[in-house]
Design an enzyme around this catalytic site. Structure first.
Site, PDB file in Angstrom:
ATOM      1  N   LYS A   1      38.928 -22.067  67.772  1.00  0.00           N
ATOM      2  CA  LYS A   1      39.285 -23.405  67.282  1.00  0.00           C
ATOM      3  C   LYS A   1      40.121 -24.154  68.324  1.00  0.00           C
ATOM      4  O   LYS A   1      39.916 -25.344  68.555  1.00  0.00           O
ATOM      5  CB  LYS A   1      40.044 -23.291  65.954  1.00  0.00           C
ATOM      6  CG  LYS A   1      39.147 -22.863  64.795  1.00  0.00           C
ATOM      7  CD  LYS A   1      39.942 -22.420  63.565  1.00  0.00           C
ATOM      8  CE  LYS A   1      39.026 -21.800  62.508  1.00  0.00           C
ATOM      9  NZ  LYS A   1      39.750 -21.179  61.395  1.00  0.00           N
TER      10      LYS A   1
ATOM     11  N   GLN B   1      45.727 -20.192  58.747  1.00  0.00           N
ATOM     12  CA  GLN B   1      44.586 -19.274  58.861  1.00  0.00           C
ATOM     13  C   GLN B   1      44.593 -18.245  57.724  1.00  0.00           C
ATOM     14  O   GLN B   1      45.579 -17.540  57.522  1.00  0.00           O
ATOM     15  CB  GLN B   1      44.626 -18.564  60.232  1.00  0.00           C
ATOM     16  CG  GLN B   1      43.456 -17.657  60.499  1.00  0.00           C
ATOM     17  CD  GLN B   1      42.122 -18.386  60.634  1.00  0.00           C
ATOM     18  OE1 GLN B   1      42.010 -19.424  61.278  1.00  0.00           O
ATOM     19  NE2 GLN B   1      41.086 -17.853  60.016  1.00  0.00           N
TER      20      GLN B   1
ATOM     21  N   ASP C   1      41.766 -28.772  56.834  1.00  0.00           N
ATOM     22  CA  ASP C   1      40.878 -27.655  56.495  1.00  0.00           C
ATOM     23  C   ASP C   1      40.559 -27.669  54.995  1.00  0.00           C
ATOM     24  O   ASP C   1      39.916 -26.749  54.476  1.00  0.00           O
ATOM     25  CB  ASP C   1      41.536 -26.330  56.897  1.00  0.00           C
ATOM     26  CG  ASP C   1      40.510 -25.211  57.086  1.00  0.00           C
ATOM     27  OD1 ASP C   1      39.354 -25.517  57.443  1.00  0.00           O
ATOM     28  OD2 ASP C   1      40.854 -24.040  56.869  1.00  0.00           O
TER      29      ASP C   1
END
Ligand code: NAP
Length: 286
Positions: A54, A98, A121
């Site tokens: 990423k 994450q 996200d």
């Protein structure tokens, strides 16, 4: 029957080219780059690899990226404190926590403490609600990627029966809502579903989000089915046993090179959008 490969790399390439142009314009206008902050808890090798991918992708398109590491022994409050600092930092455009974090931590609470306008996200409960109501929201990256691929390849969803196998908060559940909002008829299956095969047989579109290698078999599918394999298991293996499915499919996403690359591109796309939105809001306030 000619089978169409839904090549995610081509979709990601187009998205990245678009982000590059927007990032360059943004930099010329405001003198700084939008920045994605990624938080990682502990040292899960798969998570480390995803974050590296990423961050590299951010650099490729002209976005900044920072990584914040939190010790596995820390507690939920430590993660919440970091998120609060990032929420209040004007230099940070988007925040990615994450998944998974340490088991003893309250992941849902952490996700929900990310400011909605920085939730690039799409993990926040408010973002999920807005997405479900089809109002403006950042989408979870993988479901967003799946919709992007289907749109890129002009796959008609209206009136189609989509069977989603998996109902996780980051994948199965949100992609089901997105398909529904695009007028598909959606069946959501999970580990407690009885006789999964009877649903799969009726599917015009199957989304595999199970987390078990080669779980979906060709014998359970009908002729002409469109297969989206969101699975990503050890050894680059999807959740679909593609060898047995090729006879049945009219189109499919390969693993690797299908949903994965587009997921990262969607994260960058939403980070770019967050920066643009923020600037627009500040201009309106003036
Ligand atoms: P997850 O949280 O483990 O969820 C798996 C889902 O599958 C659950 O809803 C579970 O049902 C269901 N399931 C498990 N066994 C089943 C069975 N025998 N029959 C029917 N349903 C079953 O996994 P996830 O995070 O959603 O990820 C799913 C897959 O997508 C994984 O392979 C993962 O690596 C991949 N993934 C890929 C990307 C990408 O960027 N390409 C991103 C995220 C995830 P219950 O709810 O009843 O437990």
């Amino acid at each position: 029957m000619e089978i169409k490969i839904l090549n995610g790399k081509a979709v990601a390439k187009q998205l990245e080219e678009n982000i590059k142009i927007r990032a360059q314009k943004f930099y010329e206008k405001y003198g700084y780059k939008p920045c994605l902050a990624t938080i990682i808890v502990g040292h899960n090798p798969a998570s480390e690899m995803y974050i590296k991918m990423k961050m590299n992708a951010c650099n490729r398109v002209g976005l900044d990226a920072v990584k914040i590491e939190i010790d596995e022994q820390a507690d939920t409050q430590d993660v919440l404190d970091v998120i609060e600092q990032l929420n209040n930092n004007d230099k940070i455009t988007g925040i990615l926590l994450q998944h998974p974090i340490a088991k003893h931590m309250d992941e849902r609470l952490c996700f929900d403490s990310i400011a909605v306008h920085k939730d690039v996200d799409g993990v926040n409960t408010t973002s999920f609600g807005k997405m479900t109501m089809a109002t403006d929201a950042f989408l979870p990256a993988t479901p967003a990627a799946i919709m992007e691929i289907l749109n890129f390849y002009n796959i008609e969803l209206e009136g189609k029966h989509a069977v989603v196998v998996g109902r996780s908060p980051i994948l199965g559940k949100p992609v089901s809502m997105l398909l529904l909002n695009h007028n598909a008829t959606v069946t959501i299956c999970h580990s407690k579903t009885k006789n999964l095969q009877q649903y799969l047989k009726l599917a015009d579109i199957v989304v595999a989000a199970v987390g078990q290698p080669k779980f979906i078999k060709g014998e359970d599918l009908k002729e002409g089915v469109i297969i989206v394999d969101a699975g990503y298991n050890k050894g680059n293996i999807g959740d679909v046993d593609m060898e047995t499915c090729l006879d049945k499919a009219s189109a499919y996403t390969p693993v690797p090179g299908g949903v994965g690359p587009v997921t990262i591109a969607k994260l960058l796309d939403q980070t770019m959008t967050a920066a643009e939105n923020n600037k627009i809001k500040k201009l309106i306030k003036k």
